[in-house]
Design an enzyme around this catalytic site. Structure first.
Site, short mmCIF file in Angstrom:
data_model
loop_
_atom_site.label_atom_id
_atom_site.label_comp_id
_atom_site.label_asym_id
_atom_site.label_seq_id
_atom_site.Cartn_x
_atom_site.Cartn_y
_atom_site.Cartn_z
N ASP A 13 -48.23 59.35 49.14
CA ASP A 13 -47.23 58.74 48.39
C ASP A 13 -47.75 57.92 47.37
OD1 ASP A 13 -45.53 60.26 50.14
OD2 ASP A 13 -45.79 58.70 51.77
N GLY A 15 -47.72 58.31 44.08
CA GLY A 15 -47.04 58.63 42.96
C GLY A 15 -47.58 59.67 42.22
N LYS A 16 -48.38 60.63 43.09
CA LYS A 16 -48.86 61.92 42.34
C LYS A 16 -47.90 62.68 41.40
CE LYS A 16 -50.16 63.04 46.47
NZ LYS A 16 -49.67 62.20 47.51
N LYS A 18 -45.15 61.85 40.13
CA LYS A 18 -44.68 61.17 38.86
C LYS A 18 -46.07 61.37 37.67
CE LYS A 18 -44.46 56.92 36.45
NZ LYS A 18 -43.67 55.78 36.09
N ASN A 38 -44.82 69.03 54.09
CA ASN A 38 -44.88 67.71 54.44
C ASN A 38 -45.01 66.86 53.27
OD1 ASN A 38 -47.37 69.05 53.82
ND2 ASN A 38 -48.60 68.05 55.33
N GLY A 40 -44.09 64.90 49.54
CA GLY A 40 -42.81 64.68 49.30
C GLY A 40 -43.06 64.05 47.94
N HIS A 41 -42.70 64.71 46.72
CA HIS A 41 -43.19 64.38 45.54
C HIS A 41 -42.00 63.73 44.46
CE1 HIS A 41 -47.60 66.21 45.86
NE2 HIS A 41 -47.08 65.44 46.78
N THR A 128 -45.08 64.93 60.38
CA THR A 128 -43.75 65.12 59.52
C THR A 128 -42.79 66.05 60.42
OG1 THR A 128 -44.60 66.89 58.23
CG2 THR A 128 -44.45 64.61 57.28
N GLN A 223 -50.50 64.75 50.00
CA GLN A 223 -51.10 63.84 50.85
C GLN A 223 -52.22 63.05 49.98
OE1 GLN A 223 -50.93 67.33 52.17
NE2 GLN A 223 -48.91 66.70 52.39
N THR A 238 -53.96 64.67 58.13
CA THR A 238 -53.10 65.96 58.15
C THR A 238 -53.99 67.10 58.49
OG1 THR A 238 -51.35 67.37 56.80
CG2 THR A 238 -53.11 66.41 55.68
N GLY A 301 -37.98 60.14 55.34
CA GLY A 301 -37.08 58.86 55.44
C GLY A 301 -37.65 57.45 56.18
N GLY A 420 -43.03 51.69 36.46
CA GLY A 420 -41.68 51.95 36.71
C GLY A 420 -41.61 53.42 37.11
P1 GDP Z 1 -46.09 61.12 45.80
O1 GDP Z 1 -46.11 61.83 47.18
O2 GDP Z 1 -47.80 60.61 45.62
O3 GDP Z 1 -46.02 61.93 44.81
O4 GDP Z 1 -45.52 59.92 45.69
P2 GDP Z 1 -43.97 59.85 46.34
O5 GDP Z 1 -42.92 60.49 45.35
O6 GDP Z 1 -43.78 60.06 47.63
O7 GDP Z 1 -43.87 58.20 46.17
C1 GDP Z 1 -44.11 57.43 45.18
C2 GDP Z 1 -42.52 56.75 44.81
O8 GDP Z 1 -43.11 55.62 43.92
C3 GDP Z 1 -41.61 57.58 44.51
O9 GDP Z 1 -40.42 57.05 44.69
C4 GDP Z 1 -41.68 57.47 42.92
O10 GDP Z 1 -40.43 57.71 42.35
C5 GDP Z 1 -42.22 55.79 42.83
N1 GDP Z 1 -43.13 55.70 41.65
C6 GDP Z 1 -44.13 56.51 41.06
N2 GDP Z 1 -44.80 55.69 39.97
C7 GDP Z 1 -44.22 54.36 40.22
C8 GDP Z 1 -44.57 53.23 39.43
O11 GDP Z 1 -45.32 53.10 38.62
N3 GDP Z 1 -43.58 51.96 39.51
C9 GDP Z 1 -42.40 52.20 40.45
N4 GDP Z 1 -41.66 51.42 40.54
N5 GDP Z 1 -42.27 53.44 41.24
C10 GDP Z 1 -43.15 54.41 41.00
P1 IMO Z 2 -47.56 63.36 49.91
O1 IMO Z 2 -47.79 64.61 49.34
C1 IMO Z 2 -47.68 60.49 53.13
C2 IMO Z 2 -48.91 61.95 57.25
C3 IMO Z 2 -47.88 62.15 58.41
C4 IMO Z 2 -48.49 61.72 59.49
C5 IMO Z 2 -49.83 62.74 59.15
C6 IMO Z 2 -49.83 64.23 59.89
O2 IMO Z 2 -45.96 62.90 49.60
O3 IMO Z 2 -48.36 62.20 49.56
P2 IMO Z 2 -48.41 66.28 59.17
O4 IMO Z 2 -46.95 66.61 59.18
O5 IMO Z 2 -49.16 66.68 57.82
O6 IMO Z 2 -49.10 67.12 60.36
O7 IMO Z 2 -48.74 64.75 59.50
O8 IMO Z 2 -49.73 63.03 57.86
N1 IMO Z 2 -48.46 62.73 55.84
C7 IMO Z 2 -48.03 62.18 54.80
N2 IMO Z 2 -48.14 60.78 54.59
N3 IMO Z 2 -47.62 61.31 52.40
C8 IMO Z 2 -47.59 62.72 52.57
O9 IMO Z 2 -47.58 63.50 51.62
C9 IMO Z 2 -47.97 63.02 53.86
N4 IMO Z 2 -47.92 64.28 54.33
C10 IMO Z 2 -48.42 63.92 55.77
O10 IMO Z 2 -46.97 61.02 58.15
O11 IMO Z 2 -49.23 60.54 59.43
MG MG Z 3 -44.95 61.77 48.89
#
Ligand code: GDP
Ligand code: IMO
Ligand code: MG
Length: 434
Positions: A13, A15-16, A18, A38, A40-41, A128, A223, A238, A301, A420
Site C-alpha cells: 500500500d 502507492g504502487k 499510482k 490480495n 488493491g491498487h 485477506t 504487496q 504473503t 477495508g 496528492g
Molecule cells: P498500492 O497497493 O501500493 O497500489 O497502494 P494503495 O492504492 O493500496 O494505497 C495507497 C493509497 O494512497 C491510495 O488510496 C492512493 O490513492 C493514495 N496515494 C498514492 N499516492 C499518494 C500521494 O502521494 N498522496 C496522497 N495523499 N495519496 C496518495
Molecule cells: P498491495 O498490492 C498490504 C497482507 C495481509 C496479511 C498478509 C498475508 O495492495 O500492496 P494474504 O492474503 O496475502 O495471504 O495475506 O499480507 N497483504 C497486504 N497488505 N497490501 C497488500 O497488497 C497486501 N496483500 C497482502 O493483510 O497481513
Molecule cells: Mg494496496
C-alpha cells in the site's frame, strides 16, 4: 533500459498503483508478475477513482498491453467481474493478456484460507481471505490448476474430480463445516474458462518478443518487500516473492533483461494484518495520519496500522531489491505536523543492530531510535499547481530537507514525489525520461 520495475519497499500500500499508472504513460507493456487479488491498487485520474485487484494498472491506458504473468494466482470469477466493471466505466479490456501458466484460485482455496486462519489461534496472519496462501501452496505441491487447464474442459473435469473430494477431506480435517459442491464448482469454473479464453496465451514469449523489438516493459509489483515469502517478516507475510528479482521469473524473461528498479516508499509506514511493526504509533499522531492518509485497506477495508518512516526497513529493502530510484509518496499527508520523525536504526538490549533481524521474537523487542525533523505546512490546493510546475525548489524547506536526508541515508535518488492522490499530483524529478 527497456524495462522498469516498480516495487513496494515496506508492507504494501505504498502507492504502487499510482506510480505504475503514471509511468505507464511511457511504457508499451505493463506486467503483473506475482500475488493475486490480495492486492488493491488505487488509481485516481481527475475525479475518477479506480480500485484494481487483478488487473495491471496499465489497463487504464488505452493502447498499452496489460499482462498478467505466470507468477500470479488468479480468481477467475473476480477477474471477470473486474473486467466487466472497468468496461462499464468506458475502459476496454482488449489489451489484456493472461498467462496460460498462471495458477487458478479454486473455491476450496478460499475456504481453506479461512479454516487455516481460524486454527492459528494467537498467531493469526490476518490474511485477506482470498485463498492466496493455499493457492501458492498447491502450486508448490504440484496440486495446482493452471489457466491453460481452465480453458480445457475435459482436463479441468479430470483435475477437479480428483481435487475437490481431496480438499473437502482437508476442510473436514481442519474442523470446517464448509464443503465445495463439486458439480457446481465445475460448472462455474468451466464457464469462467470459456469467458476468459480470448485473453489466455503464452505471455512470456509475448514479453520477450516485445523486448526484442525495443518496446518498453513496466513491471508492477504487488504487496511489499517486508511481505516477501523469503525475506519478509515471516510468518506474517504473503505467499509470493515480492522483490525485484522475481519480476523476471514471474513474467518469464531472463534476469539479464531487467533494467531500472523503482522502490515505492510511503513517507510513513503502514501495515494491514498481524505481525511486528517497530515504529507503530499508538497515539493521536498515528490516528491523525491514518485519517488524513485514508489508510483503510483497498481490498478488505481494514484500518491500516500507521507508524513513522523506518530506515532499517528501507536499507534492508534496498539491499534486496537494488533500487535505481525511489518514488516517495504521500509526503502531503504529513503536512501540518509540528514534528516529523524517522527511525534511523534499531537497538536491542542497548546495542545497535547492524542487520535486519530474521526472527520475529527479536523484531518484537527492537527499540527504534528516532531522529526528529521540523514539519511542514499543509500544501494548499491552490498552490499545488505552483509546486508541481516549480519543481523541488518551490517545496517547503523542511520537506526538501526530509527528502534529501532520505536520499542520503538510503543512497538512492528520489525520482518521483507524491503530493496528492491524483495522477497529476506527482512531481517528476528524473533527469531523463525512461
Ligand atoms: P498500492 O497497493 O501500493 O497500489 O497502494 P494503495 O492504492 O493500496 O494505497 C495507497 C493509497 O494512497 C491510495 O488510496 C492512493 O490513492 C493514495 N496515494 C498514492 N499516492 C499518494 C500521494 O502521494 N498522496 C496522497 N495523499 N495519496 C496518495
Ligand atoms: P498491495 O498490492 C498490504 C497482507 C495481509 C496479511 C498478509 C498475508 O495492495 O500492496 P494474504 O492474503 O496475502 O495471504 O495475506 O499480507 N497483504 C497486504 N497488505 N497490501 C497488500 O497488497 C497486501 N496483500 C497482502 O493483510 O497481513
Ligand atoms: Mg494496496
Amino acid at each position: 533500459m527497456p524495462t522498469l520495475a516498480v516495487i513496494g519497499t515496506q508492507w504494501g500500500d505504498e502507492g504502487k498503483g499510482k506510480v505504475v499508472d503514471y509511468l505507464a504513460g511511457e511504457a508499451d507493456v505493463v506486467v503483473r508478475f506475482q500475488g493475486g487479488n490480495n492486492a488493491g491498487h488505487s488509481v485516481k485520474i481527475g475525479e475518477e477513482l479506480f480500485k484494481l485487484h487483478h488487473l495491471p494498472s496499465g489497463i487504464l491506458r488505452p493502447g498499452k498491453l496489460a499482462v498478467i504473468g505466470n507468477g500470479v494466482v488468479i480468481d477467475p470469477g473476480v477477474i471477470l467481474k473486474e473486467i466487466e466493471d472497468i468496461q462499464a466505466r468506458g475502459k476496454g479490456a482488449d489489451n489484456l493478456r493472461i498467462s496460460d501458466r498462471a495458477h487458478v484460485i479454486m473455491p476450496y482455496h478460499k475456504l481453506l484460507d479461512g479454516a487455516e486462519e481460524r486454527l492459528r489461534e494467537g498467531a493469526k496472519v490476518g490474511t485477506t481471505g482470498r485463498g492466496i496462501g493455499p493457492a501458492y501452496a498447491d502450486k508448490a505441491a504440484r496440486l495446482g490448476v493452471r489457466m491453460g487447464e481452465l480453458v480445457d474442459e475435459p482436463l479441468l473435469r479430470n483435475r477437479m474430480d480428483f481435487l475437490v473430494p481431496l480438499k473437502n477431506k482437508m476442510l473436514e480435517a481442519l474442523g470446517s463445516d464448509q464443503r465445495v459442491d463439486g458439480k457446481k464448482a465445475f460448472e462455474d469454473y468451466a464457464g469462467y474458462g470459456r469467458s476468459l479464453k480470448p485473453f489466455i496465451t503464452d505471455t512470456g514469449s509475448m514479453i520477450s518478443e516485445a523486448l526484442s523489438k525495443g518496446r518498453k516493459v513496466l513491471f508492477e509489483g504487488a504487496q511489499g518487500t517486508m511481505l516477501d515469502i523469503d525475506h519478509g517478516t515471516y510468518p506474517y507475510v504473503t505467499s509470493s516473492s515480492t522483490i525485484s528479482a522475481n519480476a523476471a521469473a514471474g513474467a518469464g524473461i531472463p534476469p539479464t533483461a531487467m533494467g531500472a528498479i523503482i522502490g515505492v516508499v510511503k513517507a510513513y509506514t503502514t501495515r494491514v494484518g498481524a505481525g511486528p511493526l517497530p515504529t507503530e504509533l499508538h497515539d493521536e499522531t498515528g490516528e491523525r495520519i491514518a485519517e488524513k492518509g485514508g489508510e483503510f485497506g483497498t481490498t478488505t477495508g481494514r484500518t491500516r496500522r500507521c507508524g513513522w518512516l523506518d530506515l532499517a526497513v528501507l536499507r534492508y529493502s534496498h539491499s534486496l531489491n537494488g533500487f535505481t530510484g525511489l518514488a516517495l509518496t504521500k509526503v502531503d499527508v504529513l503536512g501540518g505536523l509540528d514534528e516529523v520523525k524517522v527511525c534511523t536504526h534499531y537497538t536491542v538490549d542497548g546495542k545497535r543492530l547492524s542487520s535486519f533481524p530474521p526472527d520475529m521474537r527479536t523484531l518484537e523487542r527492537v527499540v527504534p531510535v528516532y531522529r526528529s525533523f521540523d514539519g511542514w505546512d499543509d500544501l494548499e490546493p491552490a498552490r499545488l499547481e505552483d509546486f508541481l510546475n516549480g519543481g523541488l525548489a518551490r517545496l517547503p524547506r523542511s520537506m526538501r530537507y526530509y527528502v534529501g536526508f532520505l536520499e542520503k541515508e538510503i543512497g538512492v535518488p528520489v525520482h518521483l514525489l507524491g503530493l496528492g492522490r491524483r495522477r497529476s499530483e506527482l512531481l517528476d524529478l528524473r533527469r531523463e525520461r525512461w
